[in-house]
Write an enzyme that holds these catalytic residues in place. Structure first.
Site, PDB file in Angstrom:
ATOM      1  N   HIS A  21       3.408 -11.268 -21.730  1.00 52.48           N
ATOM      2  CA  HIS A  21       2.086 -11.340 -21.108  1.00 52.48           C
ATOM      3  C   HIS A  21       2.017 -10.402 -19.901  1.00 52.48           C
ATOM      4  CE1 HIS A  21      -1.480 -12.849 -19.091  1.00 52.48           C
ATOM      5  NE2 HIS A  21      -0.749 -13.106 -18.017  1.00 52.48           N
TER       6      HIS A  21
ATOM      7  N   ASP B 260     -12.731  20.331 -19.445  1.00 51.15           N
ATOM      8  CA  ASP B 260     -11.692  19.432 -19.930  1.00 51.15           C
ATOM      9  C   ASP B 260     -10.654  19.305 -18.821  1.00 51.15           C
ATOM     10  OD1 ASP B 260      -9.839  17.914 -21.531  1.00 51.15           O
ATOM     11  OD2 ASP B 260     -10.799  18.769 -23.295  1.00 51.15           O
TER      12      ASP B 260
ATOM     13  N   SER C 202       4.607   8.699 -20.706  1.00 52.44           N
ATOM     14  CA  SER C 202       3.171   8.877 -20.905  1.00 52.44           C
ATOM     15  C   SER C 202       2.437   8.932 -19.563  1.00 52.44           C
ATOM     16  CB  SER C 202       2.653   7.716 -21.760  1.00 52.44           C
ATOM     17  OG  SER C 202       1.290   7.513 -21.556  1.00 52.44           O
TER      18      SER C 202
ATOM     19  N   HIS D   2       6.020  -2.018  -6.188  1.00 51.18           N
ATOM     20  CA  HIS D   2       4.923  -2.159  -5.240  1.00 51.18           C
ATOM     21  C   HIS D   2       3.895  -1.027  -5.351  1.00 51.18           C
ATOM     22  CE1 HIS D   2       2.406  -3.829  -2.277  1.00 51.18           C
ATOM     23  NE2 HIS D   2       2.204  -2.590  -1.930  1.00 51.18           N
TER      24      HIS D   2
ATOM     25  N   GLU E 268       3.179   0.388  -7.861  1.00 54.09           N
ATOM     26  CA  GLU E 268       2.491   0.038  -9.105  1.00 54.09           C
ATOM     27  C   GLU E 268       1.269  -0.858  -8.860  1.00 54.09           C
ATOM     28  OE1 GLU E 268       2.658   0.889 -12.179  1.00 54.09           O
ATOM     29  OE2 GLU E 268       1.548  -0.715 -13.151  1.00 54.09           O
TER      30      GLU E 268
ATOM     31  N   TYR F 172      -0.665  -0.768  -6.439  1.00 49.66           N
ATOM     32  CA  TYR F 172      -1.763   0.099  -5.993  1.00 49.66           C
ATOM     33  C   TYR F 172      -2.218   1.046  -7.083  1.00 49.66           C
ATOM     34  CZ  TYR F 172      -1.563  -2.151  -1.644  1.00 49.66           C
ATOM     35  OH  TYR F 172      -1.635  -3.137  -0.722  1.00 49.66           O
TER      36      TYR F 172
ATOM     37  N   SER G  21     -16.489   2.130  -5.532  1.00 51.25           N
ATOM     38  CA  SER G  21     -17.049   3.093  -4.582  1.00 51.25           C
ATOM     39  C   SER G  21     -18.123   3.974  -5.212  1.00 51.25           C
ATOM     40  CB  SER G  21     -15.944   4.000  -4.019  1.00 51.25           C
ATOM     41  OG  SER G  21     -14.889   3.240  -3.521  1.00 51.25           O
TER      42      SER G  21
ATOM     43  N   HIS H 172       9.213  -6.520   0.581  1.00 57.32           N
ATOM     44  CA  HIS H 172       8.529  -7.809   0.766  1.00 57.32           C
ATOM     45  C   HIS H 172       8.598  -8.650  -0.508  1.00 57.32           C
ATOM     46  CE1 HIS H 172       4.446  -5.754  -0.374  1.00 57.32           C
ATOM     47  NE2 HIS H 172       5.012  -6.245  -1.453  1.00 57.32           N
ATOM     48  N   HIS H 173       9.065  -8.054  -1.595  1.00 53.92           N
ATOM     49  CA  HIS H 173       9.311  -8.856  -2.801  1.00 53.92           C
ATOM     50  C   HIS H 173      10.696  -9.486  -2.757  1.00 53.92           C
ATOM     51  CE1 HIS H 173       5.683  -7.544  -4.939  1.00 53.92           C
ATOM     52  NE2 HIS H 173       5.849  -6.419  -4.244  1.00 53.92           N
TER      53      HIS H 173
ATOM     54  N   THR I 269      -6.892  -1.314   3.936  1.00 61.24           N
ATOM     55  CA  THR I 269      -7.596  -2.083   2.913  1.00 61.24           C
ATOM     56  C   THR I 269      -8.844  -2.715   3.506  1.00 61.24           C
ATOM     57  OG1 THR I 269      -5.401  -2.585   2.043  1.00 61.24           O
ATOM     58  CG2 THR I 269      -7.248  -3.772   1.079  1.00 61.24           C
TER      59      THR I 269
ATOM     60  N   LYS J 247     -11.668  -0.280   4.010  1.00 63.60           N
ATOM     61  CA  LYS J 247     -12.442  -0.012   2.798  1.00 63.60           C
ATOM     62  C   LYS J 247     -13.430  -1.139   2.520  1.00 63.60           C
ATOM     63  CE  LYS J 247     -10.238   2.452  -0.594  1.00 63.60           C
ATOM     64  NZ  LYS J 247      -9.209   2.815  -1.576  1.00 63.60           N
TER      65      LYS J 247
ATOM     66  N   ARG K 255       7.374 -20.794 -10.434  1.00 67.02           N
ATOM     67  CA  ARG K 255       6.904 -19.901 -11.503  1.00 67.02           C
ATOM     68  C   ARG K 255       7.784 -20.062 -12.725  1.00 67.02           C
ATOM     69  NH1 ARG K 255       6.731 -13.852  -9.176  1.00 67.02           N
ATOM     70  NH2 ARG K 255       5.804 -13.426 -11.201  1.00 67.02           N
TER      71      ARG K 255
HETATM   72  C1  HEM Z   1      -3.454  -6.849   1.369  1.00 65.65           C
HETATM   73  C2  HEM Z   1      -2.758  -6.396   0.378  1.00 65.65           C
HETATM   74  C3  HEM Z   1      -1.537  -7.101  -0.220  1.00 65.65           C
HETATM   75  C4  HEM Z   1      -0.500  -7.721   0.415  1.00 65.65           C
HETATM   76  C5  HEM Z   1      -0.296  -7.878   1.904  1.00 65.65           C
HETATM   77  C6  HEM Z   1       0.394  -8.203  -0.618  1.00 65.65           C
HETATM   78  C7  HEM Z   1       1.577  -8.891  -0.391  1.00 65.65           C
HETATM   79  C8  HEM Z   1       2.402  -9.373  -1.386  1.00 65.65           C
HETATM   80  C9  HEM Z   1       3.670  -9.995  -1.158  1.00 65.65           C
HETATM   81  C10 HEM Z   1       4.321 -10.178   0.191  1.00 65.65           C
HETATM   82  C11 HEM Z   1       4.177 -10.361  -2.372  1.00 65.65           C
HETATM   83  C12 HEM Z   1       5.514 -11.041  -2.642  1.00 65.65           C
HETATM   84  C13 HEM Z   1       5.326 -12.504  -2.836  1.00 65.65           C
HETATM   85  C14 HEM Z   1       6.598 -13.128  -3.292  1.00 65.65           C
HETATM   86  O1  HEM Z   1       7.015 -12.899  -4.446  1.00 65.65           O
HETATM   87  O2  HEM Z   1       7.175 -13.880  -2.499  1.00 65.65           O
HETATM   88  C15 HEM Z   1       3.234  -9.977  -3.358  1.00 65.65           C
HETATM   89  C16 HEM Z   1       3.400 -10.168  -4.702  1.00 65.65           C
HETATM   90  C17 HEM Z   1       2.608  -9.572  -5.663  1.00 65.65           C
HETATM   91  N1  HEM Z   1       1.484  -8.816  -5.435  1.00 65.65           N
HETATM   92 FE1  HEM Z   1       0.652  -8.461  -3.633  1.00 65.65          FE
HETATM   93  N2  HEM Z   1      -0.113  -7.881  -1.829  1.00 65.65           N
HETATM   94  C18 HEM Z   1      -1.279  -7.189  -1.623  1.00 65.65           C
HETATM   95  C19 HEM Z   1      -2.082  -6.656  -2.598  1.00 65.65           C
HETATM   96  C20 HEM Z   1      -1.790  -6.664  -3.944  1.00 65.65           C
HETATM   97  C21 HEM Z   1      -2.519  -5.950  -4.935  1.00 65.65           C
HETATM   98  C22 HEM Z   1      -3.707  -5.039  -4.654  1.00 65.65           C
HETATM   99  C23 HEM Z   1      -1.941  -6.210  -6.129  1.00 65.65           C
HETATM  100  C24 HEM Z   1      -2.297  -5.738  -7.526  1.00 65.65           C
HETATM  101  C25 HEM Z   1      -3.404  -5.270  -7.922  1.00 65.65           C
HETATM  102  C26 HEM Z   1      -0.852  -7.103  -5.888  1.00 65.65           C
HETATM  103  C27 HEM Z   1      -0.036  -7.595  -6.873  1.00 65.65           C
HETATM  104  C28 HEM Z   1       1.053  -8.372  -6.655  1.00 65.65           C
HETATM  105  C29 HEM Z   1       1.910  -8.846  -7.701  1.00 65.65           C
HETATM  106  C30 HEM Z   1       1.789  -8.536  -9.198  1.00 65.65           C
HETATM  107  C31 HEM Z   1       2.873  -9.613  -7.085  1.00 65.65           C
HETATM  108  C32 HEM Z   1       3.936 -10.452  -7.738  1.00 65.65           C
HETATM  109  C33 HEM Z   1       5.056  -9.729  -8.253  1.00 65.65           C
HETATM  110  C34 HEM Z   1       5.921 -10.684  -8.970  1.00 65.65           C
HETATM  111  O3  HEM Z   1       6.706 -11.379  -8.304  1.00 65.65           O
HETATM  112  O4  HEM Z   1       5.803 -10.763 -10.200  1.00 65.65           O
HETATM  113  N3  HEM Z   1      -0.785  -7.362  -4.544  1.00 65.65           N
HETATM  114  N4  HEM Z   1       2.161  -9.369  -2.729  1.00 65.65           N
HETATM  115 CU    CU Z   2       4.298  -5.619  -3.206  1.00 69.94          CU
END
Ligand code: HEM
Ligand code: CU
Lengths: 229, 626
Positions: free
Chosen positions: B80, B109, B174, B258, B260, B262, B273, B307-308, B333, B336, B455
């Protein structure tokens, strides 16, 4: 495709004009712009293919950078031998490094000859580049056989793991480069290797020099620093 | 439209010539067709990933259910996540990148049309490769970030991880090719007069996304190569018994992972926008602030990956540094978000479906951003990490953010791409059902997370008190699905009976609205001259828009319009090369040396034929009078 045309375009298009000088003067773009789909030289004045190659190489910096970081992270962390100090042969590798550096020189001469339309010279230097590349690869093959006999395999310790992947992937890049140069050489027998082909040659050259520079980093880090430092 | 000239015959294969029919799609190098292929394929995978999600939600609806086994659940979670990120959301962005970029910058193009086709085929085949794993003894099961040593051959015996490695490598190649192609196109192929600061903000976001891909993809490529060497050849990168370190994987993965996120969100930000100004009938507020914030986000995205990993024990200094950099990202952010709000302020707003989805994006993305800032406080992260609170966060940014933004794009650009309007009434129904379903599904995740639900568990005992919110969430998931179904009905209906769109149904601002819908193969009969931002608007309402400089005086007639327009010719090589690479990857999964050899030889031969064939070219005569 006829159905696409019923609606007719709005009258937006700029005043009719050629793609050349007039508009360029007006907006200050020396080269005009993407006038048709494969315009070679674009707004920046850099050929599309060359710009693409630069970007690819930028990405490759990150690629090798990651392996180099892994090498540094695992340096001295092997739980068992053989160690770099026991195996690495600085004089021999200096020689192979010299061979690779000379290949870059040959490459420069080949590109220059092609740009000046000296076809025979260009071909000669192109072949020399490829052969020097092959020479480097032979050194590497010799080194690998020697190391394997001495007990260093991919799985024996972290040094083996990181050493073979880093130098092996570099070697793969050199191999691809040699293949590319030889293909250009074969092709040149049919279509020549002059001004018209200089750009193709230059692209291969960019790649070749890049691979060469990566080797300088590897040589310094893996060989010189681990033995001296 | 008459084809005036065909290419000279070079190479082994006859150059394909037909511009209609099945083979014309297989051999196409037209960015618009490639965009449409991306669009349908991505949508298909969105449904696949959605079905996987529904199965998981059913399994979790009630304590102690055994609808699927724990092992199957692991596969479902992994597929998923992998499907949604790499096969649905990114390619949906790519659909718009492909289709819109040349139209937005006034080009015929992209810079490398055949490479563009190669990107698509590699994406399609990579997606297929990943998904056939279900049929060959088990899908990948170590989570979308595949933490070591869960993926090692000691703990993970099946082929699933091998499918995952090879599939992701194909998708990576790709994306890398696309990124290079788009950057060169943006730098080199803008219409005369379109300086960087006159580009539509969507294009800026595409540029930033492409640079993120260019520099972050190598990290995961390297990680996957290391994993492959560990699994296939007994290397020790992640093998603790020989001193290897599983944390190396986490670093490499998140150095990619990370950026990714963005890569996923910036395209949606770009779409919003464009949509907000159009339906507020105002230029984007603070264009340069938005552009610089975009660039800053892309830059900072490389400095926050740890931060992950707050919980792996990197020590207070590292955690503090990464907490601070992460919080910093909230600033551009926020800039914007306020610019978008200010764009709406005082505008004459038309509440179309595209605008509703953009407003949905604004509000939902803000909620996700706020929980993101909560995660970024390292101390508080210890409580939140690996709970449903994080799952809530990333679904708010991924669905409420990225997907809502992309839906705004679909409602906005569908008329341009297919020549017909989507039904607005069904569209609004679909929007509200999706918005409600989405919040009912994912808002409870915040509570579940704070209650301590981890999770990736496949079931939970009744005593934990998690049952109620889980049931609510499952119900929400089905409401969300109804919203998607309404959208599908809308697409089906509108493709057949939809109102004809005409060139400019929304009273748009940018160049794509100056040409027919759908545009002719050559896009612009004459390459436009751009003398301001929002050039189409300025052309229509010169008294409203201040042209920054007068257009140049008319000179000689455009020779192309008279003598035909030069276009790259279709080619078999992109699909053949992609096939050869895929055969090699498939052989890799099964450790089948002849198949790998076949792939390698096929790749070498295809590359050679590709370069011998050259771009070719046909000359077409534009129709109608523009
Ligand atoms: C203000 C902006 C953002 C901040 C401060 C932020 C912060 C964080 C932090 C600290 C985590 C880690 C949480 C943990 O696992 O303990 C996290 C996880 C995640 N964030 Fe964000 N994030 C932001 C924006 C975004 C955006 C724009 C996306 C995607 C479009 C995103 C997608 C994810 C995903 C997919 C995870 C989980 C990854 C995983 O453990 O599978 N985040 N974020
Ligand atoms: Cu991140």
């Amino acid at each position: 495709m006829a159905e696409h045309h019923g609606t007719g375009g709005h009258a937006l298009q700029g005043p009719a004009r050629g793609p050349g000088a007039a508009q360029a003067l007006a907006v200050g773009h020396p080269q005009g712009a993407g006038h048709h789909a494969h315009s070679e030289v674009g707004v920046t004045g850099i050929d599309n293919r060359k710009l693409g190659m630069w970007l690819f190489l930028a990405s490759e910096c990150m690629f090798f950078g990651a392996f180099i970081v892994a090498y540094i992270a695992y340096q001295g962390k092997s739980l068992s031998g053989p160690t770099p100090e026991e195996l690495l042969n600085i004089p021999l590798t200096s020689l192979s490094t010299f061979v690779l550096l000379m290949s870059s020189l040959a490459m420069v001469l080949a590109v220059q000859a092609a740009q000046q339309d000296r076809q025979a010279d260009a071909r000669k230097w192109l072949l020399a580049t490829a052969l020097l590349g092959l020479g480097f690869l032979s050194f590497q093959a010799y080194e690998y056989t020697h190391f394997i006999h001495a007990g260093l395999t991919l799985s024996v310790n972290l040094f083996g793991t990181t050493f073979y992947t880093l130098t092996g992937l570099h070697g793969l890049h050199v191999t691809i480069g040699v293949g590319w140069l030889l293909a250009l050489f074969l092709r040149s027998l049919k279509v020549g290797l002059g001004r018209a082909q200089a750009l193709s040659l230059e692209l291969a050259g960019l790649y070749w020099h890049f691979v060469d520079v990566v080797w300088i980093v590897i040589f310094t880090l893996v060989y010189l620093m681990s033995v001296l430092g | 439209m008459a084809v005036l000239e065909q290419p000279r015959q070079v190479g082994l294969l006859r150059r394909p010539t037909s511009l209609t029919g099945f083979w014309s799609w297989v051999t196409t190098v037209d960015h618009k067709r490639i965009g449409i292929l991306y669009f349908w394929t991505a949508f298909f995978f969105l449904l696949v990933g959605g079905i996987e999600a529904l199965v998981m939600r059913l399994q979790l609806a009630h304590p102690d259910l055994e609808l699927v086994t724990g092992d199957r659940f692991n596969e479902l979670v992994t597929m998923h996540g992998t499907t949604m990120i790499f096969l649905a959301v990114m390619p949906l962005s790519s659909a718009f990148f492909n289709y819109m970029l040349p139209l937005l910058i006034g080009a015929r193009d992209v810079a490398f049309p055949r490479l563009n086709a190669l990107s698509y085929w590699l994406y399609l085949f990579g997606g297929i490769l990943l998904n056939v794993s279900w049929l060959f003894g088990g899908a990948p099961n170590a989570g979308w970030f595949g933490y070591a040593p869960l993926t090692s051959s000691v703990y993970n015996l099946g082929r699933g991880i091998d499918f995952w490695i090879q599939g992701l490598q194909l998708l990576g190649v790709s994306s890398l090719i696309s990124a290079i192609n788009f950057i060169v196109t943006i730098f080199n192929m803008r219409a005369p007069g379109m300086s960087l600061m006159r580009m539509p903000v969507f294009v800026w976001n595409q540029l930033a996304t492409s640079f993120l891909l260019l520099f972050s993809l190598p990290a995961v490529t390297v990680a996957l190569i290391m994993l492959m060497f560990d699994r296939y050849f007994g290397a020790n990168f992640f093998n603790a018994a020989k001193g290897g370190d599983a944390i190396l994987w986490q670093h490499l993965f998140w150095v990619f992972g990370h950026p990714e996120v963005y890569i996923i969100i910036l395209p949606a930000m770009g779409i919003v926008s464009e949509v907000l100004p159009t339906f507020s009938r105002k230029p984007l507020f603070g264009y340069s602030a938005v552009v610089f914030s975009t660039a800053l986000i892309a830059f900072l995205a490389f400095g926050v990956w740890s931060h992950h990993m707050f919980t792996v024990g990197q020590g207070p200094v590292v955690n503090t540094v990464f907490a601070l950099t992460t919080m910093t990202i909230a600033i551009p952010t926020g800039v914007k978000i306020f610019n978008w709000l200010a764009t709406l302020w005082g505008g004459s707003i038309r509440f179309t479906t595209a605008l509703l989805y953009s407003l949905g994006f604004l509000s939902m993305f803000t909620i996700g951003g706020l929980s993101g800032v909560m995660h970024s406080a390292a101390a508080s992260n210890l409580q939140q990490h690996d709970t449903y609170f994080v799952v809530a966060h990333f679904h708010y940014v991924l669905i409420g953010g990225a997907l809502f933004g992309l839906f705004a794009g679909i409602y906005y650009w569908f008329p341009k791409m297919f020549g017909r309007m989507l039904d607005e009434r069904l569209g609004k129904w679909g929007f509200w059902v999706m918005l409600i379903g989405f919040n009912v599904t994912f808002f409870p995740f915040h509570f579940l997370g704070l209650l301590g639900m981890p999770r990736r568990i496949y079931t939970y005992p009744a005593e934990l008190g998690l049952a109620r919110w889980n049931l609510v969430s499952t119900i929400g998931a089905f409401i969300l699905s109804v919203g998607i179904l309404i959208f599908l009905v809308n697409v089906w209906k509108s493709l057949r009976y939809g109102e004809k769109a005409g060139p400019d149904p929304w009273d748009g601002r940018t160049l794509e609205w100056s040409i027919p819908s759908p545009p002719p193969v050559y896009n612009f009969r004459r390459i436009p001259y751009v003398h301001t931002r929002d050039p189409h608007w300025a052309r229509k309402y010169p008294h409203l828009a201040q042209a920054e400089e007068p257009p140049p005086a008319a000179t000689a007639a455009d020779s192309e319009a008279e003598h035909g327009i030069h276009l790259p010719s279709p080619s078999y090589m992109p699909i053949l090369l992609a096939l050869a690479i895929t055969v090699g990857a498939f052989g890799g999964v099964f450790r089948n040396v002849p198949l790998v050899a076949l792939g390698v030889v096929g790749t070498i031969v295809s590359v050679y034929l590709w370069s011998v064939e050259g771009e070719g070219g046909i000359v077409v005569e534009p129709e109608g009078d523009a």
